[in-house]
Design an enzyme around this catalytic site. Structure first.
Site, PDB file in Angstrom:
ATOM      1  N   GLU A 119       0.848  -1.189   0.000  1.00  0.00           N
ATOM      2  CA  GLU A 119       0.000   0.000   0.000  1.00  0.00           C
ATOM      3  C   GLU A 119       0.885   1.240   0.000  1.00  0.00           C
ATOM      4  O   GLU A 119       0.407   2.343   0.232  1.00  0.00           O
ATOM      5  CB  GLU A 119      -0.971  -0.003   1.181  1.00  0.00           C
ATOM      6  CG  GLU A 119      -0.327  -0.115   2.540  1.00  0.00           C
ATOM      7  CD  GLU A 119      -1.328  -0.024   3.672  1.00  0.00           C
ATOM      8  OE1 GLU A 119      -2.072   0.955   3.711  1.00  0.00           O
ATOM      9  OE2 GLU A 119      -1.351  -0.944   4.518  1.00  0.00           O
ATOM     10  N   CYS A 137      -3.426  -3.292   4.664  1.00  0.00           N
ATOM     11  CA  CYS A 137      -2.495  -4.311   5.192  1.00  0.00           C
ATOM     12  C   CYS A 137      -2.932  -5.732   4.855  1.00  0.00           C
ATOM     13  O   CYS A 137      -2.258  -6.698   5.223  1.00  0.00           O
ATOM     14  CB  CYS A 137      -2.363  -4.156   6.702  1.00  0.00           C
ATOM     15  SG  CYS A 137      -1.846  -2.515   7.200  1.00  0.00           S
ATOM     16  N   HIS A 161      -2.096  -9.707  12.511  1.00  0.00           N
ATOM     17  CA  HIS A 161      -1.586  -8.464  11.930  1.00  0.00           C
ATOM     18  C   HIS A 161      -1.280  -7.534  13.110  1.00  0.00           C
ATOM     19  O   HIS A 161      -2.133  -7.345  13.991  1.00  0.00           O
ATOM     20  CB  HIS A 161      -2.639  -7.830  11.012  1.00  0.00           C
ATOM     21  CG  HIS A 161      -2.315  -6.418  10.660  1.00  0.00           C
ATOM     22  ND1 HIS A 161      -1.106  -6.070  10.101  1.00  0.00           N
ATOM     23  CD2 HIS A 161      -3.008  -5.254  10.806  1.00  0.00           C
ATOM     24  CE1 HIS A 161      -1.066  -4.758   9.920  1.00  0.00           C
ATOM     25  NE2 HIS A 161      -2.217  -4.252  10.343  1.00  0.00           N
TER      26      HIS A 161
HETATM   27  N1  COA Z   1       2.332   3.225  30.917  1.00  0.00           N
HETATM   28  C1  COA Z   1       1.698   2.157  30.343  1.00  0.00           C
HETATM   29  N2  COA Z   1       0.691   2.261  29.462  1.00  0.00           N
HETATM   30  C2  COA Z   1       0.310   3.510  29.082  1.00  0.00           C
HETATM   31  C3  COA Z   1       0.920   4.661  29.619  1.00  0.00           C
HETATM   32  C4  COA Z   1       1.979   4.484  30.578  1.00  0.00           C
HETATM   33  N3  COA Z   1       2.622   5.524  31.120  1.00  0.00           N
HETATM   34  N4  COA Z   1       0.334   5.737  29.064  1.00  0.00           N
HETATM   35  C5  COA Z   1      -0.625   5.276  28.215  1.00  0.00           C
HETATM   36  N5  COA Z   1      -0.630   3.921  28.231  1.00  0.00           N
HETATM   37  C6  COA Z   1      -1.478   3.010  27.457  1.00  0.00           C
HETATM   38  C7  COA Z   1      -2.924   3.426  27.354  1.00  0.00           C
HETATM   39  O1  COA Z   1      -3.653   3.038  28.502  1.00  0.00           O
HETATM   40  C8  COA Z   1      -3.361   2.668  26.100  1.00  0.00           C
HETATM   41  O2  COA Z   1      -3.562   1.314  26.425  1.00  0.00           O
HETATM   42  P1  COA Z   1      -4.923   0.577  25.920  1.00  0.00           P
HETATM   43  O3  COA Z   1      -4.980   0.759  24.441  1.00  0.00           O
HETATM   44  O4  COA Z   1      -4.715  -0.834  26.326  1.00  0.00           O
HETATM   45  O5  COA Z   1      -6.044   1.270  26.594  1.00  0.00           O
HETATM   46  C9  COA Z   1      -2.103   2.719  25.222  1.00  0.00           C
HETATM   47  O6  COA Z   1      -1.015   3.049  26.109  1.00  0.00           O
HETATM   48  C10 COA Z   1      -2.174   3.775  24.134  1.00  0.00           C
HETATM   49  O7  COA Z   1      -2.565   4.978  24.701  1.00  0.00           O
HETATM   50  P2  COA Z   1      -3.554   5.967  23.921  1.00  0.00           P
HETATM   51  O8  COA Z   1      -3.817   7.112  24.791  1.00  0.00           O
HETATM   52  O9  COA Z   1      -4.724   5.191  23.397  1.00  0.00           O
HETATM   53  O10 COA Z   1      -2.578   6.373  22.731  1.00  0.00           O
HETATM   54  P3  COA Z   1      -2.863   7.270  21.483  1.00  0.00           P
HETATM   55  O11 COA Z   1      -4.164   7.983  21.569  1.00  0.00           O
HETATM   56  O12 COA Z   1      -1.625   8.085  21.314  1.00  0.00           O
HETATM   57  O13 COA Z   1      -3.006   6.240  20.241  1.00  0.00           O
HETATM   58  C11 COA Z   1      -2.553   4.484  18.706  1.00  0.00           C
HETATM   59  C12 COA Z   1      -2.295   5.029  20.116  1.00  0.00           C
HETATM   60  C13 COA Z   1      -1.898   3.119  18.591  1.00  0.00           C
HETATM   61  C14 COA Z   1      -4.055   4.338  18.482  1.00  0.00           C
HETATM   62  C15 COA Z   1      -1.907   5.478  17.670  1.00  0.00           C
HETATM   63  O14 COA Z   1      -0.517   5.411  17.800  1.00  0.00           O
HETATM   64  C16 COA Z   1      -2.294   5.192  16.242  1.00  0.00           C
HETATM   65  O15 COA Z   1      -3.313   5.661  15.761  1.00  0.00           O
HETATM   66  N6  COA Z   1      -1.477   4.407  15.502  1.00  0.00           N
HETATM   67  C17 COA Z   1      -1.809   3.970  14.168  1.00  0.00           C
HETATM   68  C18 COA Z   1      -2.218   2.535  14.277  1.00  0.00           C
HETATM   69  C19 COA Z   1      -3.178   2.126  13.192  1.00  0.00           C
HETATM   70  O16 COA Z   1      -4.329   2.368  13.317  1.00  0.00           O
HETATM   71  N7  COA Z   1      -2.681   1.515  12.113  1.00  0.00           N
HETATM   72  C20 COA Z   1      -3.462   1.066  11.017  1.00  0.00           C
HETATM   73  C21 COA Z   1      -4.489   0.075  11.327  1.00  0.00           C
HETATM   74  S1  COA Z   1      -4.074  -1.575  11.061  1.00  0.00           S
END
Ligand code: COA
Length: 386
Positions: A79, A111, A233
């Site tokens: 992709e 993906c 994945h």
């Molecule tokens: N210690 C441990 N864990 C922590 C933490 C800390 N200090 N601070 C935050 N976390 C955890 C959160 O609780 C959360 O866990 P959960 O998902 O089990 O609830 C996790 O870390 C992520 O935190 P979040 O606030 O949801 O992060 P974010 O809003 O920055 O987004 C993603 C994370 C992964 C959603 C983001 O990086 C993203 O959009 N990535 C692209 C991924 C994707 O969609 N790819 C294509 C699809 S296949």
């Protein structure tokens, strides 16, 4: 006839970024990246690598003279394609020295496309048992500097040869699949970075996995106790756990522990590389068969493939008699260990140094001291590889 994955290999560029360092630079807690999201490092892609070079460099690790004679189909799943018209598979065919009497095609559905490629290869070998098909899944996960998706970037390729009497894994022909129009992740033609709603994507992924798991059980009468492990994945490694946690209570006690231990084995390589988009589920599979300590020939593994947009497929494979002998575990670990670690500033420079524009002559940082195939730059609107 038994058909499946005869050989597989992976490739990722020689640079990696430590995500604790990135977290500190972005003002985040490192544990959010390493525990909450489950990533330790991510591949950093220099401007002399793209999906063609990575795919070719992966395939070069497994192709023999005999393979080159028998392969007459190259399926290239990506992709992050480098042309809106010409397929990356054509470049791969030339750079790999494959026969001109081959079918070459590029596939796209986020993906998921690598899995579609494998299923096409399976059908083709059923109809032409003396043929071998090269399936390449190669991508660069690119969200942008200081975006929420940045921590889940990465890149690399998986190359697989599908044939009869495979040495690694046999397809069990038990796929269940589904597609649904969802705006969780996409990349318009005029953008080099994806638009993503990561939280929606996580929800759809979990939902599709659960739906397909119920359908799979109905179709096959199998249960969770029939599997030695799962390969998911992994846009980030925590995603696999989120999916498996939904059904883990269906397993008996010992089995639950085994599945969770093997989930960790399946996540190890992705923790070091990040998201490979099309290749991610197959890096997870490679990680599982490379790092698990208890897999036995004849046991089954479940594979869950997801591509945003969204399409998913769940199927199983059976480990072949001497599979341990053919898993490139040491080679993959060595490739990951030998990478150079870059600073956040160096990563940002490399991120911004990609040569996306075809007008005029330009040259990448390719270097003839490298033994890999590289992208050297643009000449007359053409990408130059050697
Ligand atoms: N210690 C441990 N864990 C922590 C933490 C800390 N200090 N601070 C935050 N976390 C955890 C959160 O609780 C959360 O866990 P959960 O998902 O089990 O609830 C996790 O870390 C992520 O935190 P979040 O606030 O949801 O992060 P974010 O809003 O920055 O987004 C993603 C994370 C992964 C959603 C983001 O990086 C993203 O959009 N990535 C692209 C991924 C994707 O969609 N790819 C294509 C699809 S296949």
């Amino acid at each position: 006839m038994i058909i499946g994955i005869d050989k597989m290999a992976s490739y990722t560029p020689e640079f990696a970024l430590d995500l604790t360092t990135l977290a500190l630079a972005r003002g985040d807690e490192p544990e959010k990246y390493t525990i909450g999201i489950g990533q330790n490092k991510q591949a950093v892609i220099p401007n002399f690598e793209d999906v063609v070079t990575m795919g070719v460099n992966a395939a070069r690790k497994i192709l023999t003279v005999a393979d080159r004679e028998q392969i007459d189909m190259v399926i290239f799943a990506t992709e992050s394609g480098i042309d809106n018209s010409k397929s990356a598979a054509i470049y791969a065919q030339r750079l790999l020295g494959l026969s001109s009497f081959s079918r070459t095609i590029e596939l796209k559905q986020a993906c998921y496309a690598g899995t579609y490629g494998l299923m096409q290869a399976n059908d083709y070998v059923k109809a032409h048992p003396d043929k071998r098909v090269l399936v390449i899944a190669s991508d660069i996960a690119r969200y942008g500097i200081a975006t929420p998706g940045e921590v889940t970037q990465g890149g690399g390729a998986i190359a697989m040869i599908v044939s009869q009497d495979p040495k690694l894994l046999a397809f069990n022909d038990d796929s269940v699949y589904m597609s649904q129009d969802v705006a969780d992740f996409w990349r318009p033609l005029d953008r080099t970075e994806a638009i993503v709603d990561g939280h929606l994507s996580t929800d759809i992924y979990k939902e599709m996995f659960l739906t397909l798991w119920q359908r799979y059980k109905q179709n096959t009468n199998k249960t969770l106790n029939d599997f030695a492990g799962f390969a998911f994945h992994l846009p980030y490694t925590k995603m696999g756990k989120k999916a498996l946690d939904q059904i883990i209570d269906e397993a008996h006690d010992g089995q639950r522990q085994r599945l969770l231990a093997n989930l960790e084995a399946s996540q190890l390589f992705s923790r070091e590389v990040g998201n490979l988009y099309t290749g991610s589920v197959y890096l997870s599979l490679l990680s599982l068969i490379s790092n698990s300590s208890d897999l036995l020939p004849g046991e089954q593994l479940a594979i869950f493939s997801y591509g945003s947009g969204a399409e998913a497929e769940l199927y199983s494979v059976t480990l072949q008699k001497d599979f341990h002998q053919y898993v490139p575990a040491d080679e993959t670990k060595a490739m990951l260990a030998q990478r150079h670690e870059v600073t956040v500033a160096e990563y940002e420079t490399m991120f911004n140094a990609q040569l996306h524009h075809s007008y005029g002559e330009s040259q990448t940082a390719a270097n003839s001291a490298r033994k890999t195939v590289q992208f050297w730059g643009w000449r007359d609107g053409q990408r130059i590889y050697q």
